[in-house]
Design an enzyme around this catalytic site. Structure first.
Site, PDB file in Angstrom:
ATOM      1  N   CYS A  10      -0.194   5.302  -3.141  1.00  0.00           N
ATOM      2  CA  CYS A  10       0.613   6.425  -2.023  1.00  0.00           C
ATOM      3  C   CYS A  10       2.004   6.951  -2.927  1.00  0.00           C
ATOM      4  O   CYS A  10       1.387   8.237  -3.177  1.00  0.00           O
ATOM      5  CB  CYS A  10       1.041   5.922  -1.258  1.00  0.00           C
ATOM      6  SG  CYS A  10      -0.469   4.994  -0.199  1.00  0.00           S
TER       7      CYS A  10
ATOM      8  N   CYS B  73       2.454   1.714  -0.565  1.00  0.00           N
ATOM      9  CA  CYS B  73       1.696   1.405  -1.402  1.00  0.00           C
ATOM     10  C   CYS B  73       1.465   2.367  -2.535  1.00  0.00           C
ATOM     11  O   CYS B  73       1.944   2.905  -2.955  1.00  0.00           O
ATOM     12  CB  CYS B  73       0.070   1.568   0.054  1.00  0.00           C
ATOM     13  SG  CYS B  73      -0.518   3.080  -0.517  1.00  0.00           S
TER      14      CYS B  73
END
Ligand code: FAD
Length: 515
Positions: free
Chosen positions: A45, A42
């Site tokens: 992230c 992600c």
């Protein structure tokens, strides 16, 4: 589909959770934990991982009270853990109280900030409202009253009490309290600007400002370059008698003189000594390389490039430089794909044919002395050598900005005796060394990554209590290198470069203790 490589490694100050350690880390821990649940694919992230790593090094001193962890929910093995904690989106942060029960799901951090300062404050808010049982290593975070301070030394056996005067919306006092929690012989308390009696007694006019209070009843103001957390921390951690918990108190130099083992050669801590650089060469070329009877392939190329960089940039005495140049010429002429260490050793020692060329035998550590034989010495010399070489290459306006760094990387990889060190260094190199595009950024790359290592090793068993690992240089050594922006510590890169160029420059090397 399994993502094996998460976003954090052993060199970050983040506990990496796995099915094997999750319960031992989160359940019944004496410290609170803040866990980031993320998915390594992600993008948010990946961006957030830089903030989480910076936060982890920023609050690494707080670990006994509150620690940071992370778990990659994209790793198939970790999936059941993320489900168990009810995590559906990434990144998610959860706060686990100290002594959490096995069925605890943690408290979510809703809409958490994405910068170090505000996350740090959010963690303090959580710690302040921590339910009983309180994490035992966490000092009191509430404000101190005059009544408490009047009796402080009756119930506390510390030598220094630091009082941080501040306004109610300031976090500096609590940050400083946590920054010092691993240090013995000192306590920190925050006092609000509204505590009129104390403010008047000490005549406090600046908020924040820090005062030291002694059992004798004396108060003195702590003098710092700037009234900010980092400057207070640097200063308090180095007060006389203040030492990291579990470390022996550094003996004073007078005491040290009484024992042979602890005797240090007098030296100036803010200077670079040629004796250390020559000792490093001796150890590297005659001891470390000797562990490789046959050198070939990648290692041979690493050795050739190492010697070539030394011959070009080592700012040594003429005899040493002559020797390095003659070994370099000899190595360049060797066409075999293998080299025996003994032939290198002959080239190093058998200098009869080359006049005025020799590398002194043995080591004489000066700036790299340790208070015990197992502290400092060679690794200290290795760092110093490569800082000097990056600065020399910059001064020589060499064409390749990466040359010295890549030589260090390949030497460490192929030969450095501490293999865990080599692995960590290689990880750092892989991450960012290729981005270095100028000679001055090579100087700064090595400085900042050395500080990264210092950060990781602060408080480790290998730390010499006489030479604590700090974010170097300290404000005393280079005042203009440090600054504050929006209340946060900053490094002034221009000033740093000027300082590094001068500190490591050959003009400033001291030649004491040379043979
Ligand atoms: P050192 O960190 O060795 O520093 C030497 C001197 O350099 C200091 O005294 C100071 O004058 C100056 N200095 C300090 N910081 C900086 C900076 N940021 N920039 C410029 N100059 C600075 N040990 C481990 O336990 N684990 C490891 O993973 C590890 N990795 C290492 C990787 C490398 C490449 C090297 C060379 C060493 C590594 N070590 C590791 C050893 C460790 O970093 C120290 O060298 C050792 O503990 C000795 O510490 P010291 O107090 O002498 O200071």
């Amino acid at each position: 589909f399994t993502t094996e490589a998460g976003l954090y490694t052993a060199s970050d100050q983040v506990v990496v959770l796995t099915p094997d350690n999750v319960d031992s880390v989160l359940v019944n821990s004496t410290a609170a934990l803040v866990v980031e649940f993320y998915a390594s694919w992600c993008g948010h992230c990946i961006a957030f991982s830089h903030v989480w790593k910076s936060l982890a090094s920023d609050i690494k001193e707080w670990k006994p009270a509150v620690d940071l962890a992370a778990i990659d929910c994209a790793n198939q093995d970790n999936g059941p853990i993320c489900s168990r904690f009810g995590v559906r989106g990434y990144p998610t942060l959860k706060f686990f109280h100290a002594y959490s029960k096995p069925d605890s799901k943690g408290e979510g951090f809703r809409g958490f900030p994405r910068n170090v300062r505000d996350l740090r404050r959010k963690i303090i808010d959580k710690m302040e409202t921590h339910a009983e049982p309180w994490p035992p290593a966490c000092p009191p975070l509430e404000t101190a009253s005059r009544a408490e301070l009047d009796n402080f030394f009756e119930t506390n056996s510390v030598g220094h009490l630091a009082l941080l005067f501040e306004t109610s919306n300031s976090y500096v006092g609590r940050e400083l309290t946590l920054d010092l929690l691993q240090y013995e012989n000192i306590a920190v308390r925050r006092v609000l600007s509204t505590e009129d009696g104390l403010v008047a007694k000490l005549n406090v006019t600046d908020f924040p400002s820090c005062y030291l209070y002694y059992p004798s009843g004396i108060f003195t103001r702590l003098h710092v370059q700037l009234e900010a957390r980092t400057f207070y921390s640097y200063a308090l951690q180095r007060l006389p008698g203040v030492v990291r918990a579990g470390k022996p108190l550094p003996v004073t130099s007078d005491l040290a003189k009484n024992t042979t083992e602890d005797q240090l050669r007098p030296f100036n801590r803010s200077r670079v000594y040629m004796a250390d650089l020559e000792s490093t060469l001796h150890y590297s070329l005659r001891m470390e390389l000797a562990a490789h009877p046959v050198i070939k392939g990648e290692a041979l190329s690493a050795l050739q490039r190492y010697i070539s960089v030394l011959a070009k940039y080592f700012p040594g005495r003429p005899v040493v430089n002559n020797l390095l140049k003659s070994v370099d010429t000899w190595l360049k002429g060797e066409k075999d794909t293998e080299l025996s260490y003994s032939s290198l050793r002959d080239a190093l020692d058998n200098t009869a044919e080359v006049p005025n060329a020799a590398l002194p035998e043995g080591v004489r550590w000066v700036g790299c002395q340790g208070s015990k034989p197992h502290f400092r010495r060679y690794p200290c010399g290795m760092w110093t050598l490569f800082h000097v070489l990056t600065v020399q290459a910059e001064e020589a306006a060499d064409k390749d900005p990466q040359e010295v760094l890549q030589v260090m990387r390949s030497y460490i990889h192929s030969f450095f005796g501490c293999q865990a060190c080599a692995t960590h260094f290689e990880n750092m190199a892989q991450e960012s060394m290729s981005h270095v595009g100028t000679l001055s950024s090579a100087v700064l790359w090595l400085w900042s990554h050395h500080n990264h290592v210092n950060n990781r090793l602060a408080g480790a068993l290998s730390e010499d209590p006489h030479f604590p690992k700090i974010q170097w240089p300290s404000p005393e050594l280079c005042p203009s290198c440090h600054g504050v922006k929006n209340g946060e510590h900053t490094w002034n890169q221009e000033e740093l470069l000027t300082f590094l160029r001068s500190h490591f420059s050959s003009e400033h090397h001291l030649s004491d203790y040379l043979e």
